[in-house]
Write an enzyme that holds these catalytic residues in place. Structure first.
Site, mmCIF file in Angstrom:
data_model
loop_
_atom_site.group_PDB
_atom_site.id
_atom_site.type_symbol
_atom_site.label_atom_id
_atom_site.label_comp_id
_atom_site.label_asym_id
_atom_site.label_seq_id
_atom_site.Cartn_x
_atom_site.Cartn_y
_atom_site.Cartn_z
ATOM 1 N N ASP A 776 0.858 -1.190 0.000
ATOM 2 C CA ASP A 776 0.000 0.000 0.000
ATOM 3 C C ASP A 776 0.888 1.233 0.000
ATOM 4 O OD1 ASP A 776 -1.954 1.945 0.389
ATOM 5 O OD2 ASP A 776 -3.122 0.687 1.745
ATOM 6 N N HIS A 778 -0.419 4.438 0.003
ATOM 7 C CA HIS A 778 -1.204 5.599 0.417
ATOM 8 C C HIS A 778 -0.767 6.069 1.800
ATOM 9 C CE1 HIS A 778 -3.662 3.397 -2.542
ATOM 10 N NE2 HIS A 778 -3.972 4.612 -2.962
ATOM 11 N N SER A 829 -4.531 -4.418 2.423
ATOM 12 C CA SER A 829 -3.840 -3.924 3.614
ATOM 13 C C SER A 829 -4.370 -4.586 4.878
ATOM 14 C CB SER A 829 -3.991 -2.404 3.720
ATOM 15 O OG SER A 829 -3.466 -1.769 2.587
#
Length: 946
Positions: A776, A778, A829
């Protein structure tokens, strides 16, 4: 006109669905993402989750997904290139493959689309090059201690987007789709890059833009309203604009309707014609899955169609070929939204500017432009910028807005200043102040490089002040086209190769010439042109100057009649330059001048709004004397005005007013200072006002047993209220960041007292290890949470994104944090978080674990993560909850009870979920169906019919 545009005039087109959710169905492993090209030896960073890399390593997977969506009825498929820029791919260490990857993504989609077009030429299929926002924001600082800092620049974004777009063009895309956009400054860089890439490649294709909203308040993550964002991109030649991601169709509908209203509004300049929508399959449930089936989603999509809100409709996260098949069936008998005709579009005559809020300029209304943030006009502002006292300089900007300025003029032209650096720094700082960032900015400089530096940091639709013909037409047009590419309006000053236009005849001659150049060659819509016919000083003792004010007023009237939709502005204080030192007389002159100029059509002017007075508050005698000067009624007008002002028998206050400085308004704004101390501290935190913290906290220390009581009391009350308001959509991101900085300032003021108290447990600050889990990239939510915790005196150790479990554990052993905070935005995630919890348990560590991110939930944490780890595991819904959670975890007096209550709560959730629900037969359910007696119901009469 492209075939895509032609079809949009005929029918609604169907876009494909989610790519990520489809990829998850294949159950890919790290080896799939690496293929044969990306060996661990050459590329040591984990590649799992980098879905865009599959266009090189598992092309068969991407082809299959495209084919499934086309089979379902999609007219447009998107390339698998959302994050394929050097900026995003650098997190994986594969930025060198950006060009190859985008070409492959476009080629794969092109081949499959062409295959289906050949099967049915009556239903041509199109490829949209997907261009995402990147993982960095150009409008907000990720560093709480340096709000002027940006981790990406406009130029870096522009370069990265050009590389991506050129490759997509080489691969054969039919359109660019700039999507999931949450920062309009990033969007502006992408829009400019698109035009540059198309020009370089020699092919023009349609541009599509889609925003994603941060919440139900209707703002994007950078704080802009939809209307402000539309104004910011109104310069772009867009085929469509719309929304994607954010939430499900039901929640998206009111914002689609708002876009439809704005694009149909003839006052919305340059509005695109077509509207797109591709919502998620609802919001993620407690387990990170999307619950909206095609059957449950269909009625919501049908409402879009029935109300004719869309021209392009598809799906985002969680949607599948089954969803797209449902949508394709629904659109067969639906008409598209009614777009404005070209004739309606040409009626757009009003300028709309924006900061994070929109400012539509209404006709016959005067808009004050604050003049005090100008080093040439304010000695105080110059001193503060020179001394790098930016907080005080920002207070000048804030005061201008509070006094009524609708636009802020920013000028840092001084021989001893680095103008580019200071313009960039100050505008970045302004963007971090939500009460200042609301208004549009006028970038004011005589140096083109400084103007361009300012345009590169403003996400709103700003104004450039100014350009002129003094260096000839070529220079004028070059700068005008560049300003247009940045999306700004322009002030065109009445100045040509022969000098400044001073007479009425010269003013209208130069303005007419510039109008023709701007509209016919530079591509400016008339409403984005603001003429400055030069407000020049009168009553100077020089006869040639006597007609300057009248010439400006006459030129204003002529411009409004002869140059349709153009605006008029001017630097009003220039008028009274001859009376420097006599401020009251100067303000009287400005008021009288504006009274007459506005009647003739003056739209805006650079003024000091705190010094403005009412025309009727000026004595009749003084008004007559001033008007004699302005209208040049007689040769003695200036001398009589000076005699009047210097007459010792005339009261010092020429206007007979008690207050010329806005004192009453200032006092009204400070009414909260009369409240009790705890209320004042709470108010300061909520509003982000740091001006009085020193005094108030000093007072609080006299009555509280120790400084921690102040932090845990009124200060945390304020922060908790901020969290509540943010959660309800009543505050937006820049406001939250501002309150967080105010909290940090308060803690810094109290720190000496905390150290001096030397009480056991008095110092509650601790060390927090932050990481976005493996797969991930982000980190925006993580950064915000880190900012807020840092402001509350916690040490933040951020080890980045895509961090594998073994690295998090290694850092935990090395750093010895008090808390580990995990972040993740995508569904995979969740699995990584559970994996890490299990690995932490094996090591024997007992560090509390905080779980956060868009796909996480309390239920998932209780079911899948908490059972794997004996220590505390706490789900934190949003950044505002982090502080009280960490406080309780690290406070010896509350820690044990808090952990016990969380464990018990999660255990109860598991037991409730595990308890099987007793099912009944369908016959029993039908026999016991709810029976509603409508005869006993009296419907309420609506307040409004229709």
């Amino acid at each position: 006109m492209s075939r895509l545009e032609e079809l949009l005039k005929e029918r609604i087109l169907v876009l494909d669905g989610g790519m990520g959710s489809m990829i998850q169905r294949f159950g890919l492993s790290e080896a799939d993402y690496r293929g044969t090209q990306f060996t661990v030896a050459d590329f040591p960073k984990p590649l799992f989750g980098n879905n865009e890399l599959l266009v090189l390593t598992r092309q068969d997977v991407i082809q299959s997904i495209h084919r499934q969506y086309l089979e379902a009825g999609a007219d447009i498929i998107e390339t698998n290139s959302l994050s394929l820029t050097a900026i995003s791919m650098a997190d994986y260490g594969v930025e060198a493959f950006v060009r190859e990857g985008n070409r492959a993504a476009a080629r794969i989609a092109r081949e499959v689309a062409d295959e289906y077009t050949r099967k049915n030429p009556n239903k041509p299929r199109f490829v949209a090059g997907s261009i995402g926002p990147s993982n960095k924001m150009a409008s907000i600082s990720p560093d709480v201690n340096n709000p002027a800092f940006r981790n990406v620049t406009f130029d870096e974004l522009h370069t990265a987007y050009i590389e991506q777009m050129l490759a997509l063009l080489e691969g054969g895309v039919d359109a660019f789709l700039i999507e999931t956009s949450f920062d309009t400054l990033n969007v502006k860089a992408a829009l400019m890059a698109a035009e540059d890439a198309m020009q370089k490649h020699g092919k023009k294709i349609p541009l599509m833009l889609s925003y994603t909203l941060a919440g139900k308040d209707g703002r994007i993550l950078s704080g802009q309203t939809l209307e402000a964002a539309l104004a910011s991109v109104s310069h772009a030649n867009l085929l469509s604009i719309g929304l994607n991601c954010s939430f499900g169709a039901n929640d998206m509908k009111p914002f689609l309707r708002a876009i439809a209203d704005l694009t149909r509004n003839p006052h919305t300049a340059g509005a695109p014609l077509y509207i797109s929508a591709y919502p998620n399959a609802g919001l993620p449930n407690n387990l990170g899955q999307y619950d909206e089936t095609p059957e449950t989603m269909a009625p919501q999509i049908q409402e879009f169609l029935d109300e004719r809100l869309v021209n392009i409709i598809g799906g985002c996260c969680g949607t599948t070929p089954d969803h797209i098949k449902m949508i394709a069936e629904l659109v067969k008998n639906s008409a598209p939204q009614q777009s404005p005709s070209p004739q309606q579009s040409q009626q757009s005559q009003e300028l709309v500017l924006s900061g994070i809020n929109a400012l539509p300029l209404q006709p016959s209304t005067f808009y004050p432009i604050g003049e005090r943030c100008n080093v040439a006009g304010s000695r105080k502002f110059l001193r503060l910028i020179n001394e790098k006292k930016y907080e005080e300089a920002l207070s000048i900007a804030r005061q201008q807005i509070e006094d009524g300025a609708q636009i802020l003029d920013i000028n840092v032209d001084d021989g001893l200043l680095d103008g580019i650096k200071e313009m960039t720094t100050f505008l970045n700082l302004m963007a971090s102040e939500p009460d200042i960032a609301t208004v549009p900015v006028m970038v004011d400089s005589s140096d083109w490089k400084i103007i361009e530096a300012g345009l590169k940091v403003l996400q709103g639709k700003s104004v450039v002040n100014s350009i002129s013909l003094k260096n000839g037409e070529a220079d004028f047009l070059q700068k005008a086209r560049k300003i247009r590419a940045y999306g700004a309006a322009v002030v065109a000053m009445a100045f040509d190769e022969n000098g400044q236009a001073d007479t009425f005849e010269r003013k209208i001659e130069v303005c007419a010439r510039m109008y023709k150049l701007l509209t016919e060659q530079a591509g400016f819509p008339p409403q984005d042109i603001i003429f400055d016919p030069n407000v020049l000083a009168v009553a100077t003792g020089i006869e040639e100057h006597s007609g300057y004010a009248l010439a400006f007023i006459q030129a204003t009237e002529w411009i409004k009649k002869n140059l349709p939709s153009a605006k008029v502005s001017g630097g009003v204080s220039n008028l009274s330059f001859a009376f420097r030192g006599h401020n009251e007389l100067r303000e009287a002159m400005h008021t009288v001048f504006l009274y007459h100029a506005v009647q003739k059509g003056m739209d805006m002017g650079i003024v000091n709004p705190s010094a403005t007075i009412a025309y009727d508050d000026i004595s009749a005698e003084l008004r007559t004397l001033v008007e004699d000067v302005i209208f040049n009624r007689n040769a003695e007008a200036a001398e009589k005005l000076m005699e009047y002002a210097q007459n010792p028998e005339i009261p010092k206050n020429l206007l007979g007013l008690e207050d010329l400085t806005g004192l009453k308004a200032h006092n009204d704004r400070l009414e909260w200072r009369n409240h009790p101390l705890t209320d004042r501290l709470r108010h300061a935190l909520i509003k982000g006002i740091g001006d009085f913290l020193e005094a108030d906290l000093t007072e609080a220390l006299k009555t509280c047993k120790n400084p921690i009581e102040i932090i845990d009391g009124p200060l945390m009350d304020g922060m908790n209220e901020v969290g509540r308001l943010f959660g309800e959509g009543k505050m937006f991101l820049p406001q939250v960041v501002k309150t967080a900085r105010t909290m940090k300032k308060a803690v810094e003021i109290l720190q000496p007292a905390i150290e001096a108290s030397k009480q056991t447990g008095a110092k509650k600050a601790g060390k927090i290890l932050f990481a976005t889990v493996k797969g991930d990239v982000h980190d925006i939510g993580k950064n915000i949470t880190g900012v807020i915790l840092a402001c509350n005196n916690y040490e933040i150790i951020d080890i980045g994104v895509m961090v594998p479990p073994e690295e998090i554990i290694r850092q935990a052993i090395e750093q010895q944090p008090d808390v580990i905070a995990l972040s993740g935005l995508i569904t995979p995630s969740l699995h990584e978080m559970a994996t890490l919890a299990g690995e932490l348990e094996k090591t024997g560590l007992q560090i509390p674990l905080i779980i956060g991110g868009a796909t996480t939930s309390k239920l998932h944490t209780a079911l899948k993560i908490d059972p794997l780890y004996r220590s505390a595991v706490v789900h934190v819904k949003d950044a505002s909850q982090a502080v009280p959670v960490v406080n309780q975890l690290l406070n010896p007096d509350t820690r044990a009870a808090f952990i016990q209550s969380i464990k018990a709560d999660y255990k109860a959730l598991r037991e409730q979920t595990d308890t099987p629900k007793e099912a009944v037969s369908i016959e029993y359910a039908r026999q016991h169906a709810a029976k509603i007696d409508h005869t006993q119901y009296t419907p309420q009469k609506p307040n409004i019919n229709g």
